[in-house]
Write a protein that holds these residues in place. Structure first.
Motif, mmCIF file in Angstrom:
data_model
loop_
_atom_site.group_PDB
_atom_site.id
_atom_site.type_symbol
_atom_site.label_atom_id
_atom_site.label_comp_id
_atom_site.label_asym_id
_atom_site.label_seq_id
_atom_site.Cartn_x
_atom_site.Cartn_y
_atom_site.Cartn_z
ATOM 1 N N HIS A 143 -11.748 6.135 11.661
ATOM 2 C CA HIS A 143 -11.423 6.793 12.977
ATOM 3 C C HIS A 143 -11.752 5.770 14.178
ATOM 4 N N PRO A 144 -11.172 4.784 14.429
ATOM 5 C CA PRO A 144 -11.371 3.914 15.323
ATOM 6 C C PRO A 144 -10.554 4.312 16.744
ATOM 7 N N LEU A 145 -9.528 5.139 16.584
ATOM 8 C CA LEU A 145 -8.780 5.572 17.885
ATOM 9 C C LEU A 145 -8.172 6.951 17.521
ATOM 10 N N PRO A 146 -7.888 7.775 18.718
ATOM 11 C CA PRO A 146 -7.486 8.673 18.402
ATOM 12 C C PRO A 146 -6.182 8.895 17.518
ATOM 13 N N GLY A 147 -5.986 9.601 16.479
ATOM 14 C CA GLY A 147 -4.640 9.752 15.842
ATOM 15 C C GLY A 147 -4.514 8.599 14.590
ATOM 16 N N VAL A 148 -5.759 8.043 14.655
ATOM 17 C CA VAL A 148 -5.818 6.689 13.571
ATOM 18 C C VAL A 148 -7.100 7.124 12.673
ATOM 19 N N PRO A 149 -6.683 7.330 11.384
ATOM 20 C CA PRO A 149 -7.861 7.967 10.694
ATOM 21 C C PRO A 149 -8.605 6.712 10.082
ATOM 22 N N ARG A 150 -7.971 5.618 9.825
ATOM 23 C CA ARG A 150 -8.566 4.636 9.329
ATOM 24 C C ARG A 150 -7.704 3.325 9.771
ATOM 25 N N ALA A 151 -8.622 2.196 9.975
ATOM 26 C CA ALA A 151 -7.926 1.083 10.459
ATOM 27 C C ALA A 151 -8.404 -0.055 9.660
ATOM 28 N N LEU A 152 -7.489 -1.128 9.671
ATOM 29 C CA LEU A 152 -8.211 -2.476 9.110
ATOM 30 C C LEU A 152 -8.391 -3.311 10.568
ATOM 31 N N VAL A 153 -9.537 -3.848 10.712
ATOM 32 C CA VAL A 153 -9.623 -4.644 11.916
ATOM 33 C C VAL A 153 -10.070 -5.987 11.497
ATOM 34 N N VAL A 154 -9.340 -6.912 12.293
ATOM 35 C CA VAL A 154 -9.604 -8.204 12.325
ATOM 36 C C VAL A 154 -9.859 -8.818 13.542
ATOM 37 N N ILE A 155 -11.295 -9.152 13.616
ATOM 38 C CA ILE A 155 -11.961 -9.578 14.837
ATOM 39 C C ILE A 155 -12.326 -11.123 14.834
ATOM 40 N N GLY A 156 -11.573 -11.903 15.498
ATOM 41 C CA GLY A 156 -12.194 -13.158 15.633
ATOM 42 C C GLY A 156 -13.172 -13.604 16.792
ATOM 43 N N SER A 157 -13.967 -14.631 16.466
ATOM 44 C CA SER A 157 -15.003 -15.184 17.543
ATOM 45 C C SER A 157 -14.356 -15.778 18.685
ATOM 46 N N ASP A 158 -13.104 -16.329 18.482
ATOM 47 C CA ASP A 158 -12.076 -16.929 19.359
ATOM 48 C C ASP A 158 -10.960 -16.560 18.825
ATOM 49 N N ARG A 159 -9.871 -17.366 19.711
ATOM 50 C CA ARG A 159 -8.539 -16.785 19.342
ATOM 51 C C ARG A 159 -8.020 -17.458 17.940
ATOM 52 N N ARG A 160 -8.390 -18.610 17.473
ATOM 53 C CA ARG A 160 -8.085 -18.986 16.144
ATOM 54 C C ARG A 160 -8.876 -18.159 15.019
ATOM 55 N N GLY A 161 -9.919 -17.780 15.471
ATOM 56 C CA GLY A 161 -10.641 -16.803 14.446
ATOM 57 C C GLY A 161 -9.845 -15.767 14.057
ATOM 58 N N ALA A 162 -9.380 -14.961 15.238
ATOM 59 C CA ALA A 162 -8.308 -14.015 14.696
ATOM 60 C C ALA A 162 -7.116 -14.530 14.016
ATOM 61 N N VAL A 163 -6.556 -15.637 14.327
ATOM 62 C CA VAL A 163 -5.487 -16.162 13.829
ATOM 63 C C VAL A 163 -5.654 -16.320 12.416
ATOM 64 N N PHE A 164 -6.669 -16.897 12.091
ATOM 65 C CA PHE A 164 -7.068 -17.355 10.609
ATOM 66 C C PHE A 164 -7.383 -16.171 9.930
ATOM 67 N N GLY A 165 -8.036 -15.325 10.482
ATOM 68 C CA GLY A 165 -8.393 -13.827 9.691
ATOM 69 C C GLY A 165 -7.228 -13.145 9.386
ATOM 70 N N THR A 166 -6.103 -13.390 10.243
ATOM 71 C CA THR A 166 -4.713 -12.619 9.921
ATOM 72 C C THR A 166 -4.038 -13.398 8.896
ATOM 73 N N TYR A 167 -3.953 -14.628 8.989
ATOM 74 C CA TYR A 167 -3.289 -15.400 8.248
ATOM 75 C C TYR A 167 -3.825 -15.384 6.345
ATOM 76 N N ASP A 168 -5.147 -15.160 6.735
ATOM 77 C CA ASP A 168 -5.987 -14.777 5.391
ATOM 78 C C ASP A 168 -5.667 -13.827 4.646
ATOM 79 N N LEU A 169 -5.199 -12.708 5.371
ATOM 80 C CA LEU A 169 -4.615 -11.555 4.836
ATOM 81 C C LEU A 169 -3.176 -11.756 4.420
ATOM 82 N N SER A 170 -2.446 -12.487 5.235
ATOM 83 C CA SER A 170 -1.099 -12.729 4.604
ATOM 84 C C SER A 170 -1.024 -13.439 3.173
ATOM 85 N N ALA A 171 -1.948 -14.431 3.036
ATOM 86 C CA ALA A 171 -2.025 -14.941 1.811
ATOM 87 C C ALA A 171 -2.608 -14.009 0.725
#
Length: 867
Positions: A143-171
């Motif tokens: 329940h991170p947001l109204p209307g969203v029962p469940r979310a997968l969050v990728v949070i980076g310490s900086d912009r490339r942290g978020a990028v790498f966390g996202t591309y890790d999921l892609s792999a």
């Protein structure tokens, strides 16, 4: 006569243990690998899991409206990746009010209002990301947001942290980093669930990347034909590949090219995607060397690349590079790592001698420019000094740069590290490594295809990491395209060298093959990659010629192929196995298989057959034997097959890779490549009658007076001083090489007792010659010698010294001749003669004295007693 002793390896011996660990490691799959682990990808329902893909319905991807362009680009790619896997591209939104159902939320701590609210509400923990470099956390949140029962969050310490966390999921969901650059297909899944929980990761090496170099004619010709040049349209694919490989640092293609001038969008695109742009070891201050030879608006450039005679022009030229770096606006710099220092024009030495004072002044003046243009102390702009070739001499003569500058050590261009920090050395800016998968220079260029064994990369880069060279790793990949496999390994190791253990390195071929081709043939393809790496390390293709290996004897009815024939048969067997595995692959996997596995194996097998046939043609023609004609035909057929393989490569995917294999590789007469492929000369003999059939004899029995011992076949291994012996399977020409771990440790003495024991039996009294075959390495301390001890039974320890030292600018020296032979043969031989050994069983011991000695094998030869 010598025979192996009857002493048996004790239970749990290192080689058996290492191989057992490798065989027990599970193959990587895109989904269902360890579904009990947090944030694992599963193809079946998971209690409390996140519904990433349902039939026809991928999760929505949500970012902030003001998200950094790099985060937006990664999120866009992830939305497309969900379509590649599930069949329907995900919707990308940047308004949380539009979010409903399962959502993948991507952002940066402190820059994302949505994520910061979740942190404040204690729905996600991110305190340990504060101030970290490129760290990320992936979390399933309720329940991170109204209307969203469940979310997968990728949070980076900086912009490339978020990028790498996202591309890790892609792999993890099965999209290979090489989906575009090697046509690796993506397996479809109707359903993917992400297990609940959280996982965190971040890199251990700060800057990790590659250098496109020596890129003419192949890479440049391909880019011009497909994209109209080495421009932003092309670089978009390169930058995405690097980020998917978890790299962040890039040296652009530079021969005749100017990254920022050829297409002004190049630099802007790199920064927007999150790539740190640098420049090569001889291109200081964010300037391409080609720019010096072009007119520059408002600058007087050109003239001698000589600071003593043309310093004012050079300073103006460099100022322009830093000013361009600062043109992002608002006093901000494009993400950059500035190379400082100076080499000669055209990647040559700057001049005779070691002008330390001059180079110190150059660096000081460059830093003054940096400070003046940026308006901040120079230390606030990341900088690197490449200690390449002769520049290392400045360092050896005591030159030091300011504390904030990264010191980038180098290999010898052939995979052997030249220098590393000594134990106790501390340079606040840190140390890095410039490594080579490709090189132009003596003894010959190697540019055509991949010739790099991951076992050697692991050993040398693990050594670098253990010696605290952790600030930057960058590798010269030549044309990029032939280096898919070793580059994947290099950047994986750079991300987390601690995780790339010896067992992980052994599992990598199978895991990489599984990610590209699925688990069904992963073990078989991984074994092919390993066999290829070991075979190609025996002799790089540009170094092959008819005299590379000895032929055996001959009679009127039979020929003995000798060592050359055995090498050809090894490649022929590998080629057959490659063809067999191909039959088990799906149709959509075969282009990628050709690019990554089949082409390099067939190309090397063909080249070996070519030179083997030429060798026999020369031998037989010299004897007037008409069988020479058969080998002339075989040589010409192999030459034609080489060209056919290139055409097949260029025809793939409707010509997608046309030009990428244009590099010449047959017909070398010196270090530089031939301008065109040159068929080796063959001779035909006028035959009075039918040419006798070609029959090969059974290979001769081994020399009964010489015992060959695999390094891994020790019967005892004594550790000491916190060190242990370890087998690196498939390194060297045998089953594996042996070295001491952890690497980078101080020398030991015989009194410490660190040794390997081998059992031998001498059949008669007399002199015995001991030979150690080493995988080539260099002393990295500056002492110029690596020492190893040898003893027999309880006798004294004889010290063997390896003084292998590259001397690239003095080819006539004995040291250079020894180094040249070592890199051509990819081995180094040390010898010891024992004047008298009694018949019977003996214990031969090899003692660790210095680190970075890698034992590949031993020979023990009985000599007639001539007393």
């Amino acid at each position: 006569m010598l025979n192996r002793g009857s002493i048996r390896r004790s239970a749990g011996a290192p080689l058996a243990l290492v191989l057992a660990i490798a065989s027990a490691a599970p193959a990587t799959a895109a989904a269902d690998k360890g579904c009990a682990a947090p944030i694992a990808v599963c193809t079946h329902p998971v209690a409390g899991g996140f519904a990433l893909i349902r039939p026809g319905r991928p999760a929505t991807v949500l970012i902030d409206a003001n998200a950094d362009p790099a985060v937006r680009q990664a999120a866009t790619s992830f939305a497309e990746d969900l379509g590649r896997v599930g069949g329907r591209r995900a919707t990308l939104i940047d308004d949380p009010a539009r979010a409903h159902g399962p959502v993948v939320l991507i952002g940066v701590r402190g820059q994302s209002p949505m994520l910061d609210r979740l942190i404040a509400a204690r729905k996600i923990a991110a305190e340990d990301l504060a101030g970290q470099w490129e760290a990320y956390r992936q979390i399933v949140v309720e329940h991170p947001l109204p209307g969203v029962p469940r979310a997968l969050v990728v949070i980076g310490s900086d912009r490339r942290g978020a990028v790498f966390g996202t591309y890790d999921l892609s792999a993890r969901i099965g999209v290979s980093p090489w989906y575009w650059f090697a046509d690796v297909p993506v397996a479809r899944h109707r359903r993917l669930d992400i297990t609940p929980g959280a996982r965190r990761d971040q890199p251990k090496v700060r800057y990790r990347g590659f250098f496109i170099n020596d890129e003419d004619p192949s890479f440049s010709g391909w880019a011009k034909a497909r994209f109209g040049g080495v421009n932003a349209r092309m670089y978009r694919h390169v930058f995405e590949l690097e980020l998917r490989l978890m790299g962040n640092y890039f040296w652009p293609a530079m021969w005749g090219k100017a990254f920022h001038q050829d297409d002004p969008e190049n630099g802007r695109l790199a920064d927007a995607m999150g790539i740190v742009i640098g420049s090569s070891h001889h291109e200081p201050m964010m300037r391409a060397q080609a720019e010096w030879h072009r007119p520059q608006p408002g600058l007087t450039t050109g003239g001698p690349w000589d600071y003593t005679r043309n310093g004012a022009n050079l300073r103006a030229f460099w100022r322009g590079g830093i000013a361009r770096m600062m043109s992002k606006g608002g006093g901000r710099a494009y993400d950059s790592l500035v190379t400082i220092g100076m080499r000669g024009d055209g990647d040559e030495a700057m001049g005779g001698g070691t002008a330390t004072a001059l180079l110190e002044k150059i660096v000081a003046d460059q830093r003054a420019i940096i400070a003046d243009v940026t308006g901040r102390p120079a230390a606030e702009t990341p900088q690197i000094w490449a200690l390449y070739k002769e520049v290392q001499d400045y360092y050896d003569h005591g030159m030091r740069v300011p504390d904030d500058v990264i010191l980038l050590f180098s290999d010898d261009n052939w995979g052997q590290l030249r220098r590393l920090p000594a134990a106790g050395d501390h340079h606040p800016g840190g140390y890095g490594i410039y490594y080579h998968f490709d090189y132009v220079g003596a003894p010959r260029n190697y540019k055509w295809i991949n010739t790099n064994a991951i076992e050697k990369i692991w050993q040398q880069m693990d050594l670098a990491y253990q010696a605290n060279a952790r600030a930057a790793w960058i590798v010269n990949v030549g044309d990029l395209k032939p280096m898919e496999y070793p580059l994947s390994f290099f950047l994986r190791q750079a991300w987390d060298p601690d995780a790339m253990t010896l067992a992980a390195m052994q599992a990598f071929p199978r895991d990489w093959a599984a990610a590209a081709f699925g688990p069904g043939q992963a073990a078989a393809i991984g074994a092919l990659l390993t066999r290829y790496g070991q075979g190609v390390a025996l002799r790089k293709p540009e170094l092959l010629d008819p005299d590379s290996f000895p032929l055996g004897g001959q009679t009127a009815t039979r020929l003995d192929g000798g060592a050359f024939g055995r090498a050809v048969e090894t490649w022929t067997r590998l080629e057959r196995d490659v063809a067999r595995v191909r039959t088990h692959l799906a149709a959509d996997q075969r282009d990628a298989y050709f690019e990554l596995v089949e082409h390099p194996v067939r190309a090397m097998a063909t080249l070996y057959r070519l030179y083997y046939a030429v060798a026999w043609n020369h031998r037989l023609a010299g004897a007037g034997d008409p069988r020479a004609n058969v080998f002339a035909d075989r040589a010409e057929a192999a030459f034609a097959e080489d060209q056919a393989l290139t055409r097949a490569y260029h025809a793939l995917r409707g010509g997608k890779w046309d030009g990428m294999m244009r590099q010449t590789h047959i017909g070398y007469t010196g270090w530089q490549e031939p301008a065109r492929q040159i068929m080796p000369a063959v001779t035909r003999i006028a035959a009075a009658g039918p040419v006798p059939p070609i029959r090969f004899a059974t290979l001769p029995a081994p020399d009964p007076d010489t015992l060959h011992i695999e390094a891994a076949d020790y019967v005892g291994a004594e550790g000491a001083a916190g060190l242990r012996w370890a087998v690196i399977p498939h390194l060297g020409s045998g089953r594996g090489a042996v070295t001491s771990l952890p690497q980078g440790r101080a020398p030991t003495r015989p009194a410490d007792g660190m040794r390997l024991d081998y059992a031998i039996r001498v059949a008669r009294d007399g002199p015995v010659d001991i030979g150690l075959t080493l995988v080539p390495t260099l002393d990295t301390s500056g002492a110029g010698v690596l020492r190893t001890g040898v003893s027999l039974d309880d006798g004294p320890v004889a010290v063997l010294e390896d003084r292998l030292t590259p001397s690239p600018d003095d080819p006539a020296t004995a040291a250079q001749r020894a180094w040249t032979r070592a890199v051509i043969e990819n081995r180094r031989d040390l010898h010891l003669r024992l004047p008298h050994v009694a018949a019977g069983a003996h214990r031969l011991s090899v003692w660790r004295l210095d680190g970075n000695v890698v034992l590949g094998g031993l020979t023990v030869t009985s000599r007639p007693d001539d007393r």
